[in-house]
Design a protein around this motif. Structure first.
Motif, PDB file in Angstrom:
ATOM      1  N   TRP A  91      29.187  50.717  33.834  1.00 18.01           N
ATOM      2  CA  TRP A  91      28.627  49.568  33.124  1.00 18.01           C
ATOM      3  C   TRP A  91      29.736  48.655  32.615  1.00 18.01           C
ATOM      4  O   TRP A  91      29.630  47.427  32.702  1.00 18.01           O
ATOM      5  CB  TRP A  91      27.744  50.026  31.972  1.00 18.01           C
ATOM      6  CG  TRP A  91      27.294  48.891  31.105  1.00 18.01           C
ATOM      7  CD1 TRP A  91      27.684  48.620  29.830  1.00 18.01           C
ATOM      8  CD2 TRP A  91      26.389  47.836  31.472  1.00 18.01           C
ATOM      9  NE1 TRP A  91      27.078  47.475  29.381  1.00 18.01           N
ATOM     10  CE2 TRP A  91      26.274  46.973  30.369  1.00 18.01           C
ATOM     11  CE3 TRP A  91      25.676  47.549  32.621  1.00 18.01           C
ATOM     12  CZ2 TRP A  91      25.476  45.847  30.376  1.00 18.01           C
ATOM     13  CZ3 TRP A  91      24.871  46.419  32.624  1.00 18.01           C
ATOM     14  CH2 TRP A  91      24.781  45.575  31.517  1.00 18.01           C
ATOM     15  N   ALA A  92      30.809  49.215  32.108  1.00 20.18           N
ATOM     16  CA  ALA A  92      31.918  48.395  31.602  1.00 20.18           C
ATOM     17  C   ALA A  92      32.542  47.580  32.733  1.00 20.18           C
ATOM     18  O   ALA A  92      32.852  46.391  32.553  1.00 20.18           O
ATOM     19  CB  ALA A  92      32.963  49.284  30.938  1.00 20.18           C
ATOM     20  N   ARG A  93      32.734  48.205  33.889  1.00 19.33           N
ATOM     21  CA  ARG A  93      33.299  47.466  35.020  1.00 19.33           C
ATOM     22  C   ARG A  93      32.340  46.382  35.515  1.00 19.33           C
ATOM     23  O   ARG A  93      32.767  45.287  35.901  1.00 19.33           O
ATOM     24  CB  ARG A  93      33.679  48.424  36.144  1.00 19.33           C
ATOM     25  CG  ARG A  93      34.919  49.250  35.821  1.00 19.33           C
ATOM     26  CD  ARG A  93      35.410  50.021  37.031  1.00 19.33           C
ATOM     27  NE  ARG A  93      34.510  51.097  37.421  1.00 19.33           N
ATOM     28  CZ  ARG A  93      34.591  52.348  36.988  1.00 19.33           C
ATOM     29  NH1 ARG A  93      35.517  52.683  36.105  1.00 19.33           N
ATOM     30  NH2 ARG A  93      33.756  53.273  37.417  1.00 19.33           N
ATOM     31  N   LEU A  94      31.043  46.670  35.501  1.00 17.11           N
ATOM     32  CA  LEU A  94      30.054  45.674  35.928  1.00 17.11           C
ATOM     33  C   LEU A  94      30.033  44.493  34.956  1.00 17.11           C
ATOM     34  O   LEU A  94      30.003  43.330  35.372  1.00 17.11           O
ATOM     35  CB  LEU A  94      28.673  46.316  36.033  1.00 17.11           C
ATOM     36  CG  LEU A  94      27.549  45.430  36.548  1.00 17.11           C
ATOM     37  CD1 LEU A  94      27.820  44.984  37.977  1.00 17.11           C
ATOM     38  CD2 LEU A  94      26.223  46.169  36.477  1.00 17.11           C
ATOM     39  N   ALA A  95      30.058  44.779  33.661  1.00 20.28           N
ATOM     40  CA  ALA A  95      30.070  43.707  32.657  1.00 20.28           C
ATOM     41  C   ALA A  95      31.341  42.874  32.776  1.00 20.28           C
ATOM     42  O   ALA A  95      31.292  41.635  32.686  1.00 20.28           O
ATOM     43  CB  ALA A  95      29.949  44.303  31.253  1.00 20.28           C
ATOM     44  N   ALA A  96      32.465  43.516  33.022  1.00 18.89           N
ATOM     45  CA  ALA A  96      33.718  42.781  33.197  1.00 18.89           C
ATOM     46  C   ALA A  96      33.660  41.909  34.448  1.00 18.89           C
ATOM     47  O   ALA A  96      34.147  40.770  34.449  1.00 18.89           O
ATOM     48  CB  ALA A  96      34.883  43.753  33.276  1.00 18.89           C
ATOM     49  N   ALA A  97      33.066  42.435  35.519  1.00 22.49           N
ATOM     50  CA  ALA A  97      32.951  41.650  36.762  1.00 22.49           C
ATOM     51  C   ALA A  97      32.104  40.407  36.535  1.00 22.49           C
ATOM     52  O   ALA A  97      32.435  39.321  37.043  1.00 22.49           O
ATOM     53  CB  ALA A  97      32.351  42.519  37.865  1.00 22.49           C
ATOM     54  N   ILE A  98      31.032  40.537  35.768  1.00 23.02           N
ATOM     55  CA  ILE A  98      30.178  39.374  35.481  1.00 23.02           C
ATOM     56  C   ILE A  98      30.950  38.359  34.646  1.00 23.02           C
ATOM     57  O   ILE A  98      30.870  37.149  34.882  1.00 23.02           O
ATOM     58  CB  ILE A  98      28.876  39.802  34.766  1.00 23.02           C
ATOM     59  CG1 ILE A  98      28.023  40.671  35.697  1.00 23.02           C
ATOM     60  CG2 ILE A  98      28.086  38.601  34.268  1.00 23.02           C
ATOM     61  CD1 ILE A  98      27.623  39.998  36.979  1.00 23.02           C
ATOM     62  N   GLN A  99      31.711  38.822  33.690  1.00 26.31           N
ATOM     63  CA  GLN A  99      32.483  37.900  32.852  1.00 26.31           C
ATOM     64  C   GLN A  99      33.577  37.197  33.655  1.00 26.31           C
ATOM     65  O   GLN A  99      33.834  36.012  33.466  1.00 26.31           O
ATOM     66  CB  GLN A  99      33.073  38.645  31.659  1.00 26.31           C
ATOM     67  CG  GLN A  99      32.005  39.069  30.692  1.00 26.31           C
ATOM     68  CD  GLN A  99      32.554  39.894  29.553  1.00 26.31           C
ATOM     69  OE1 GLN A  99      33.648  40.432  29.631  1.00 26.31           O
ATOM     70  NE2 GLN A  99      31.781  40.001  28.493  1.00 26.31           N
ATOM     71  N   ILE A 100      34.191  37.929  34.566  1.00 28.12           N
ATOM     72  CA  ILE A 100      35.209  37.306  35.421  1.00 28.12           C
ATOM     73  C   ILE A 100      34.554  36.284  36.350  1.00 28.12           C
ATOM     74  O   ILE A 100      35.081  35.189  36.554  1.00 28.12           O
ATOM     75  CB  ILE A 100      35.985  38.386  36.206  1.00 28.12           C
ATOM     76  CG1 ILE A 100      36.853  39.184  35.246  1.00 28.12           C
ATOM     77  CG2 ILE A 100      36.811  37.777  37.323  1.00 28.12           C
ATOM     78  CD1 ILE A 100      37.478  40.413  35.853  1.00 28.12           C
ATOM     79  N   GLU A 101      33.419  36.644  36.882  1.00 26.40           N
ATOM     80  CA  GLU A 101      32.682  35.710  37.749  1.00 26.40           C
ATOM     81  C   GLU A 101      32.276  34.461  36.974  1.00 26.40           C
ATOM     82  O   GLU A 101      32.375  33.345  37.486  1.00 26.40           O
ATOM     83  CB  GLU A 101      31.441  36.410  38.325  1.00 26.40           C
ATOM     84  CG  GLU A 101      30.769  35.675  39.431  1.00 26.40           C
ATOM     85  CD  GLU A 101      31.560  35.680  40.733  1.00 26.40           C
ATOM     86  OE1 GLU A 101      31.391  34.723  41.503  1.00 26.40           O
ATOM     87  OE2 GLU A 101      32.333  36.623  40.968  1.00 26.40           O
ATOM     88  N   ALA A 102      31.848  34.633  35.733  1.00 25.64           N
ATOM     89  CA  ALA A 102      31.477  33.476  34.901  1.00 25.64           C
ATOM     90  C   ALA A 102      32.685  32.596  34.642  1.00 25.64           C
ATOM     91  O   ALA A 102      32.592  31.361  34.702  1.00 25.64           O
ATOM     92  CB  ALA A 102      30.869  33.952  33.585  1.00 25.64           C
ATOM     93  N   ALA A 103      33.824  33.201  34.384  1.00 29.54           N
ATOM     94  CA  ALA A 103      35.035  32.425  34.143  1.00 29.54           C
ATOM     95  C   ALA A 103      35.482  31.707  35.414  1.00 29.54           C
ATOM     96  O   ALA A 103      35.942  30.567  35.368  1.00 29.54           O
ATOM     97  CB  ALA A 103      36.140  33.331  33.629  1.00 29.54           C
ATOM     98  N   THR A 104      35.327  32.370  36.544  1.00 28.48           N
ATOM     99  CA  THR A 104      35.709  31.762  37.819  1.00 28.48           C
ATOM    100  C   THR A 104      34.807  30.584  38.161  1.00 28.48           C
ATOM    101  O   THR A 104      35.281  29.526  38.581  1.00 28.48           O
ATOM    102  CB  THR A 104      35.638  32.810  38.953  1.00 28.48           C
ATOM    103  OG1 THR A 104      36.455  33.921  38.603  1.00 28.48           O
ATOM    104  CG2 THR A 104      36.117  32.241  40.266  1.00 28.48           C
ATOM    105  N   LEU A 105      33.515  30.758  37.980  1.00 24.40           N
ATOM    106  CA  LEU A 105      32.571  29.688  38.313  1.00 24.40           C
ATOM    107  C   LEU A 105      32.668  28.515  37.346  1.00 24.40           C
ATOM    108  O   LEU A 105      32.481  27.373  37.738  1.00 24.40           O
ATOM    109  CB  LEU A 105      31.140  30.224  38.312  1.00 24.40           C
ATOM    110  CG  LEU A 105      30.790  31.197  39.430  1.00 24.40           C
ATOM    111  CD1 LEU A 105      29.388  31.743  39.241  1.00 24.40           C
ATOM    112  CD2 LEU A 105      30.920  30.521  40.784  1.00 24.40           C
TER     113      LEU A 105
END
Length: 192
Positions: A91-105
């Motif tokens: 879950w922590a890695r998934l949440a981090a991936a979403i946050q990175i994706e949000a920052a990238t977009l």
């Protein structure tokens, strides 16, 4: 703003996290399951940001993205017996991936990338495992132990001081005579 969309999307996922992990586990190994989960959820997030996500009942939409990532692994895998809980590290890695994706977009700046996120905050280890913290005693217990030590030292000091016998005294006593107080006697034997 993309960052708030990321937080809203994580809240949406939080409600379905175990069900989504169970779907991803149909891929066989934990590595395949986590990879499919990461890729599927990230592609779903991109659609969510572009307002291409369904407005209601988003669970089938998320499952569709995970199944698309599983591909041929889905056909060869058996159904999991029941809903599996998603491990905290996944879950922590998934949440981090979403946050990175949000920052990238969103083209986020450095300050928003380093913003505090309570979902990713490290958990403090239990007091039993950490010897650096002293004895990990509560303040009340430390007070009681300190008071007991002080009382013990006071009692020992009192016993030693009250039972200690003084050595031979340098003061004259009533039975001893000093040369200055002894009567003078003549050596010749005559008395005046």
């Amino acid at each position: 703003m993309i960052e708030s969309a990321g937080r809203k999307f994580l809240e949406l996922l939080e409600a379905h996290r175990n069900a989504l992990y169970t779907v991803a586990c149909r891929g066989g190994t934990p590595n395949v399951a986590e990879t499919a989960l990461q890729r599927g959820i990230r592609s779903a997030f991109r659609e969510y940001v572009r307002n291409q996500a369904p407005r209601s009942d988003q669970m089938p939409w998320l499952v569709q993205h995970i199944n698309a990532e599983l591909g041929e692994n889905l056909a060869s895998a058996a159904e999991p017996p029941a809903e599996l809980p998603m491990p905290a590290d996944v879950w922590a890695r998934l949440a981090a991936a979403i946050q990175i994706e949000a920052a990238t977009l969103g083209g986020a700046d450095e300050q928003s990338m380093l913003a505090y996120d309570p979902l990713l905050a490290p958990r403090k280890k239990s007091g039993v495992d950490d010897p650096v913290e002293g004895l990990n005693l509560s303040p009340w217990t430390r007070f009681v132990i300190a008071t007991a030590i002080v009382l013990f030292i006071g009692i020992v000091a009192t016993i030693i001081l009250t039972t200690h016998h003084a050595g031979p005294s340098t003061m004259p006593t009533a039975t001893s005579k000093s040369p200055a107080t002894a009567p003078a006697t003549s050596v010749s034997g005559t008395h005046p």
